[in-house]
Scaffold this active site. Sequence first.
Site, mmCIF file in Angstrom:
data_model
loop_
_atom_site.group_PDB
_atom_site.id
_atom_site.type_symbol
_atom_site.label_atom_id
_atom_site.label_comp_id
_atom_site.label_asym_id
_atom_site.label_seq_id
_atom_site.Cartn_x
_atom_site.Cartn_y
_atom_site.Cartn_z
ATOM 1 N N HIS A 1 -3.889 -10.834 -0.303
ATOM 2 C CA HIS A 1 -5.098 -9.929 0.022
ATOM 3 C C HIS A 1 -6.394 -10.482 -0.763
ATOM 4 O O HIS A 1 -7.438 -10.283 -0.073
ATOM 5 C CB HIS A 1 -4.578 -8.410 -0.750
ATOM 6 C CG HIS A 1 -3.563 -7.683 0.007
ATOM 7 N ND1 HIS A 1 -2.492 -7.280 -0.727
ATOM 8 C CD2 HIS A 1 -3.485 -7.364 1.158
ATOM 9 C CE1 HIS A 1 -1.620 -6.556 0.208
ATOM 10 N NE2 HIS A 1 -2.318 -6.718 1.327
ATOM 11 N N SER B 1 3.380 -7.306 0.843
ATOM 12 C CA SER B 1 3.608 -6.445 -0.171
ATOM 13 C C SER B 1 5.209 -5.929 -0.157
ATOM 14 O O SER B 1 5.801 -5.858 -1.358
ATOM 15 C CB SER B 1 2.894 -5.444 -0.091
ATOM 16 O OG SER B 1 1.535 -5.520 -0.277
ATOM 17 N N LYS C 1 4.103 8.180 3.171
ATOM 18 C CA LYS C 1 4.772 6.938 2.440
ATOM 19 C C LYS C 1 5.175 7.585 1.118
ATOM 20 O O LYS C 1 4.657 8.144 0.345
ATOM 21 C CB LYS C 1 3.828 5.837 2.521
ATOM 22 C CG LYS C 1 3.886 5.155 4.090
ATOM 23 C CD LYS C 1 3.201 3.582 3.785
ATOM 24 C CE LYS C 1 3.124 3.029 4.982
ATOM 25 N NZ LYS C 1 2.483 1.846 4.886
ATOM 26 N N ARG D 1 -1.257 -13.120 9.615
ATOM 27 C CA ARG D 1 -0.717 -14.105 8.908
ATOM 28 C C ARG D 1 -0.001 -15.146 9.953
ATOM 29 O O ARG D 1 0.056 -16.287 9.780
ATOM 30 C CB ARG D 1 0.323 -13.493 7.940
ATOM 31 C CG ARG D 1 -0.328 -12.816 6.795
ATOM 32 C CD ARG D 1 0.613 -12.058 6.094
ATOM 33 N NE ARG D 1 1.435 -10.855 6.798
ATOM 34 C CZ ARG D 1 1.974 -9.776 6.645
ATOM 35 N NH1 ARG D 1 2.221 -9.962 5.310
ATOM 36 N NH2 ARG D 1 2.180 -8.954 7.362
HETATM 37 O O1 PNS Z 1 -1.623 -2.474 4.651
HETATM 38 P P1 PNS Z 1 -1.023 -1.846 5.933
HETATM 39 O O2 PNS Z 1 -0.102 -0.567 5.488
HETATM 40 O O3 PNS Z 1 -0.723 -2.602 7.102
HETATM 41 O O4 PNS Z 1 -2.450 -0.878 6.459
HETATM 42 C C1 PNS Z 1 -2.472 -0.148 7.547
HETATM 43 C C2 PNS Z 1 -3.633 0.738 8.036
HETATM 44 C C3 PNS Z 1 -3.907 1.562 6.479
HETATM 45 C C4 PNS Z 1 -4.765 -0.262 8.237
HETATM 46 C C5 PNS Z 1 -3.283 1.686 8.782
HETATM 47 O O5 PNS Z 1 -2.070 2.403 8.808
HETATM 48 C C6 PNS Z 1 -4.445 2.644 9.399
HETATM 49 O O6 PNS Z 1 -5.507 2.407 9.569
HETATM 50 N N1 PNS Z 1 -3.905 3.873 8.819
HETATM 51 C C7 PNS Z 1 -5.033 4.957 8.834
HETATM 52 C C8 PNS Z 1 -4.768 5.973 9.907
HETATM 53 C C9 PNS Z 1 -5.319 5.607 11.412
HETATM 54 O O7 PNS Z 1 -6.340 5.203 11.466
HETATM 55 N N2 PNS Z 1 -4.319 5.400 12.369
HETATM 56 C C10 PNS Z 1 -4.789 4.961 13.592
HETATM 57 C C11 PNS Z 1 -4.700 3.605 13.842
HETATM 58 S S1 PNS Z 1 -4.849 2.814 15.236
#
Ligand code: PNS
Length: 188
Positions: A19, A130, A43, A92
């Site tokens: 990150h 993570s 979560k 990645r």
């Molecule tokens: O670190 P992560 O868990 O891969 O991050 C995922 C994240 C937070 C970017 C994704 O889950 C997200 O954007 N969540 C917010 C809800 C949202 O916008 N959902 C629609 C996505 S198309």
Amino acid sequence: MKRIKAIYPGSFDPPTNGHLDLIERGSKIFDELVVAILRNPEKDPLFSLADRRKMLEAMTAGFDNVSVDTFDGLTVDYALRVEAHAIVRGIRAISDYEYELQMALMNRKLQPDVETVFMLPAEQYSYLSSRLVREIAQLGGSIKGLVPELVERKLREKIDVAHKFANSEPPEGTTPSEGKKKSRKKKA
Ligand code: PNS
């Protein structure tokens, strides 16, 4: 001249050197970068939102154009709220691509004015996540070089507390096996 602002959304549970590598790269190409931690009650994170925020703030203290924030709801709505033009996501390996592509296209459908920008972390972080850091730390493996020292310390503290709890005497009125079961449940 127009200033380009980007958000870098994620769970950051915990934040890793991968990150940080991406934050550094993002800070060089965007005028402003907001690391946005998702507040996700569904979560069950290892670290509280406040802890994750503190760790990220400490990790990014040296970057003038990087800030840390938290959000809930849709990422694109948050991007609009803070007047960001772009969403940064790290890729990645090819295995990330399918999920990231789906999310980027859906975000574009929801909000065509916000661009997703994929960035590649340094090769040495291409296998870092993570989830693996949490697992390795919980099972007593070394996470040196995978996370900043401050995160490593916080992880050790958390896991020591969990181990103490798991090895403590079972609560009165329970059999040893019930006590163990309860401790294990709390640890998960
Ligand atoms: O670190 P992560 O868990 O891969 O991050 C995922 C994240 C937070 C970017 C994704 O889950 C997200 O954007 N969540 C917010 C809800 C949202 O916008 N959902 C629609 C996505 S198309």
